[in-house]
Motif scaffolding. Structure first.
Motif, PDB file in Angstrom:
ATOM      1  N   TRP A 167      25.167 -41.913  52.781  1.00  0.00           N
ATOM      2  CA  TRP A 167      24.281 -42.407  53.005  1.00  0.00           C
ATOM      3  C   TRP A 167      24.183 -43.666  53.327  1.00  0.00           C
ATOM      4  N   ASN A 168      24.860 -44.589  52.285  1.00  0.00           N
ATOM      5  CA  ASN A 168      24.547 -45.776  52.165  1.00  0.00           C
ATOM      6  C   ASN A 168      24.854 -46.049  53.543  1.00  0.00           C
ATOM      7  N   SER A 169      25.758 -45.695  54.871  1.00  0.00           N
ATOM      8  CA  SER A 169      25.687 -45.609  56.656  1.00  0.00           C
ATOM      9  C   SER A 169      24.323 -46.210  57.289  1.00  0.00           C
ATOM     10  N   PHE A 170      23.706 -45.503  56.363  1.00  0.00           N
ATOM     11  CA  PHE A 170      22.095 -45.581  57.154  1.00  0.00           C
ATOM     12  C   PHE A 170      20.982 -46.367  56.154  1.00  0.00           C
ATOM     13  N   ASN A 171      21.567 -46.462  54.456  1.00  0.00           N
ATOM     14  CA  ASN A 171      20.649 -46.693  53.899  1.00  0.00           C
ATOM     15  C   ASN A 171      20.658 -48.226  53.722  1.00  0.00           C
ATOM     16  N   VAL A 205      17.501 -44.548  41.419  1.00  0.00           N
ATOM     17  CA  VAL A 205      18.535 -44.639  41.060  1.00  0.00           C
ATOM     18  C   VAL A 205      19.922 -43.587  40.740  1.00  0.00           C
ATOM     19  N   ALA A 206      20.699 -42.475  41.482  1.00  0.00           N
ATOM     20  CA  ALA A 206      21.312 -41.283  41.637  1.00  0.00           C
ATOM     21  C   ALA A 206      22.179 -41.701  40.869  1.00  0.00           C
ATOM     22  N   LYS A 207      23.422 -41.098  40.229  1.00  0.00           N
ATOM     23  CA  LYS A 207      24.354 -41.003  39.473  1.00  0.00           C
ATOM     24  C   LYS A 207      25.239 -40.732  40.558  1.00  0.00           C
ATOM     25  N   PRO A 226      25.362 -49.162  44.555  1.00  0.00           N
ATOM     26  CA  PRO A 226      24.525 -47.466  43.753  1.00  0.00           C
ATOM     27  C   PRO A 226      23.809 -46.599  44.661  1.00  0.00           C
ATOM     28  N   LEU A 227      23.255 -45.806  44.589  1.00  0.00           N
ATOM     29  CA  LEU A 227      22.620 -44.334  45.275  1.00  0.00           C
ATOM     30  C   LEU A 227      21.326 -44.500  45.104  1.00  0.00           C
ATOM     31  N   LYS A 228      20.609 -45.289  45.930  1.00  0.00           N
ATOM     32  CA  LYS A 228      18.746 -45.639  45.394  1.00  0.00           C
ATOM     33  C   LYS A 228      18.189 -45.081  46.707  1.00  0.00           C
ATOM     34  N   LEU A 248      21.204 -37.001  44.104  1.00  0.00           N
ATOM     35  CA  LEU A 248      20.466 -38.211  45.122  1.00  0.00           C
ATOM     36  C   LEU A 248      19.299 -36.941  46.368  1.00  0.00           C
ATOM     37  N   LYS A 249      20.179 -35.496  46.403  1.00  0.00           N
ATOM     38  CA  LYS A 249      20.318 -34.605  47.138  1.00  0.00           C
ATOM     39  C   LYS A 249      18.808 -34.004  46.151  1.00  0.00           C
ATOM     40  N   GLU A 250      18.851 -33.440  45.596  1.00  0.00           N
ATOM     41  CA  GLU A 250      18.072 -32.466  44.478  1.00  0.00           C
ATOM     42  C   GLU A 250      17.057 -33.583  44.496  1.00  0.00           C
ATOM     43  N   HIS A 251      16.752 -34.939  44.411  1.00  0.00           N
ATOM     44  CA  HIS A 251      15.617 -35.751  44.016  1.00  0.00           C
ATOM     45  C   HIS A 251      15.064 -35.633  45.451  1.00  0.00           C
TER      46      HIS A 251
END
Length: 177
Positions: A114-118, A162-164, A153-155, A169-172
């Motif tokens: 996730w963070n490598s793209f966001n 922001v997911a835990k 954080p997984l925003k 996050l994937k569900e969101h």
């Protein structure tokens, strides 16, 4: 051939090429992190962004043009995509990511993905060209900054959520589709 040079092997097989020009090719990412995830690679053997200088800007423009072409061929809008390079590439051979912003994929599994793209670990095409125009090179990120970005954080990339964890996050992200 090790896994890091797998892209070179992939582009040598004509069946893998979606679009091709005299300068570059477009392939589907084997482990897509979104519904649409393509890689645009030069035919010239350039290992990574760290081997570029301002003389490569026309090549980068050609890669970007092919990236826009694949979006058009798929009947999508460029505003629904991120187009850029990893600041810390793991695969050998320069490659431009053309990835849809939905990030719906079974291959999106980790916070690092996730963070490598966001985060700033993803350098847009325009930003990279600007860096080359100004500095004539691209420098590696300091390890402390890289570690900090990986720990971000997984925003959600589409709202303030922001997911835990990744499953949350994937569900969101499905709510945005």
């Amino acid at each position: 051939m090790n896994w890091q040079s797998g892209l070179v092997k992939t582009i040598l097989e004509p069946k893998n090429l979606i679009i091709s020009s005299e300068i570059a090719v477009v392939i589907a990412d084997k482990y897509p992190k979104a519904r649409h995830h393509y890689l645009v690679l030069p035919k010239e053997d350039i290992p990574s962004i760290f081997h570029l200088n301002k003389t490569h800007i026309p090549l980068l423009e050609e890669l970007h043009l092919l990236g826009r072409n694949i979006i058009e061929v798929r009947g999508k809008e460029i505003s629904d995509f991120q187009v850029g390079f990893h600041a810390e590439p793991s695969m050998q051979r320069l490659h431009l990511h053309v990835i849809s912003k939905d990030f719906i994929s079974h291959s999106l599994k980790t916070k690092k993905h996730w963070n490598s793209f966001n985060t700033d670990l993803f350098v847009t095409h325009d930003k990279l060209c600007h860096m080359l125009e100004k500095e004539n090179s691209v420098q590696r990120l300091p390890k402390t900054l890289k570690d900090q970005l990986l720990a971000t954080p997984l925003k959600c990339n589409q709202c303030e959520f922001v997911a835990k964890n990744m499953p949350t996050l994937k569900e969101h992200l499905l709510d945005h589709c």
